[in-house]
Design an enzyme around this catalytic site. Sequence first.
Site, PDB file in Angstrom:
ATOM      1  N   ASP A 143       0.864  -1.122   0.099  1.00  0.00           N
ATOM      2  CA  ASP A 143      -0.072  -0.092  -0.018  1.00  0.00           C
ATOM      3  C   ASP A 143       1.211   1.307  -0.071  1.00  0.00           C
ATOM      4  O   ASP A 143       2.193   1.012  -0.223  1.00  0.00           O
ATOM      5  CB  ASP A 143      -0.965  -0.004   1.198  1.00  0.00           C
ATOM      6  N   HIS A 164      -3.407   4.073  -3.669  1.00  0.00           N
ATOM      7  CA  HIS A 164      -2.752   3.399  -2.510  1.00  0.00           C
ATOM      8  C   HIS A 164      -1.375   2.819  -2.983  1.00  0.00           C
ATOM      9  O   HIS A 164      -1.038   1.578  -2.739  1.00  0.00           O
ATOM     10  CB  HIS A 164      -3.634   2.100  -2.071  1.00  0.00           C
ATOM     11  N   GLU A 186     -10.401   3.686  -3.888  1.00  0.00           N
ATOM     12  CA  GLU A 186     -10.302   5.083  -3.498  1.00  0.00           C
ATOM     13  C   GLU A 186      -9.434   6.011  -4.062  1.00  0.00           C
ATOM     14  O   GLU A 186      -8.594   6.609  -3.689  1.00  0.00           O
ATOM     15  CB  GLU A 186      -9.883   5.037  -1.982  1.00  0.00           C
TER      16      GLU A 186
END
Length: 606
Positions: free
Chosen positions: A254, A308, A372
Amino acid sequence: MKLLAPLLVLFALGVQRSCSSGDDLIYGYECQKSRCVKVELDSQNFQKAISLPVCRIFCSGDVPGTIWPRPSGLVDFDSYMLAVDPSNIEFHLPTLSKQSQLWTASKERFMHLLYAVVPNKNVLRKGGRPLIVSVELTSTLDDVVPRLTLDTDESYALQISSGNGSVATATISANNYFGARHGLETLSQLLVYDDIRREIQILARANIEDKPAYKWRGLLLDTSRNFFSVKSIKRTLDAMAMVKLNTFHWHITDSASFPFEVKSQPELYKLGAYSPRKVYSHEDIKDIVEYGRVRGIRVMPEFDAPAHVGEGWQQKNMTACFRAQPWINYCVEPPCGQLDPTVEELYPVLEDIYREMFELFDPDVFHMGGDEVSVSCWNSSERIQNWMLQKGWGLNEADFIRLWAHFQDEALKRVDAVAQPNQPSINLWTSHLTKVPYIDEYLDKERYNIQIWTQGNDSVIQEILKRGFRVIISNYDALYFDCGGAAWVAAGNNWCSPYIGWQKVYDNNLDTIAGQYRAQVLGAEAAIWSEEIDEYTLDSRFWPRASAFAERLWSNPNESWTSAEARLLFHRQRLTDYDIGAEAMQPEWCLQNENECPINALNAKF
């Protein structure tokens, strides 16, 4: 499901002998009105009293109460126990040469589980019947290393039988290794330790037919925010095997760290890992993948992109908003970072990452993340803006979703290039890309499975399902196990508080969430995102809630959590016997005094 023999007083234990080594015990149990009742031992009731595990086998209704998850098919057994000599257990296992290591490891695991419930091997009584454990595979066409896929049949049948004074026999029939392994797990839960007579006991006769309700039964662990040792991951796989969960979703990288060794791009992990000791080497990963295979678990990697990402990419010049501040303007949590889809040199790097992942994991399903993505991050990059304008695009949200789709198409080409000759299914998180109208324009339902992490009553779920996509449910209001606790970027509690109790996990019915589209639900995953969790608190966050989750996916029970509480309390004790640091559910008094703790809503007075 039907219990054939009456449960009366349970004198017929086949082990009605006094035992001086039990003189130090002062209580045992009797089955009274389908409850295990604690009784003081004396000379009059010693032969009648039984241990708690034996009582739970018979006193839990139509299914032996020591089995978790509850079998989904026929269960039929007699109320009669036999003493077994644990030193005289003979295994008749398949002789397929390429599976020999798996069967050897499964046998060793079985014996470990057997002895783990014995407090002191030195006090075990001598004698008992020999036990033959026989595994029969109905399909032996290919002598190959088994690989769990979405088409794998995980069903099994277990038969336990014995004659008067003869050897006890347990026969497991299954189509393949994975079903047989589940059968061995169930058998291990039917071998219990009687601490009154100091011996291992087994049902004298049983017939169980069992298979999972859902083919995808997973746990997700994020190993980027905090690092988890190989030992702690293996411990998680051990507990997953006990409850027949079959997918370990490894969110391995991440923006916070890049602990995955990529030999062809070494600066990624050398710059991105928290330290040289906190890297998952190729040897580590191979070890974990094989450890999971033995336990019936696929280990599926996720390389989350294009968002990410961050640490490890410093030298690549392929990101936007890397470590941008104030971070709240560019991403959902620090540190920020997203790949720049306009950089052509990015895609060969992705192909290198994918190639090594496929070589190590050999996944039938690959998770490409897609979570996201921040429009404001990409819109902060002059390079990205210029590229889009040169193509005649605008700079509004729809144009940035188009940029995202461009990245997804190019990345998928690299996945397919390294996955030859097979084309894996691709998992993606719910996001802007999976919303209408973008899902219709950019995503192919034949290639993509959508992992849903919104609330279980979100209308977007039906929008995805009615378009024919298969889904994996991870609704955060029931299946995010990191919820509950202090916030880590502000005061107050973390974003998805409060803590989710096992009861809500157990009652999280996928049929209700999917409605008429239940056939498109592959299954579900419970998740731990590790901002505030590391290996020292891992066990208590997953267990025993993940066990409640496992029964929902294996049996899909019609009953609510109240019918499972006593069994789960006993199962939690078994987890701790196997060195799983499962969170306590109730005082131990409640374990020893069945159904005395739950509130009876009809009789409660306040």
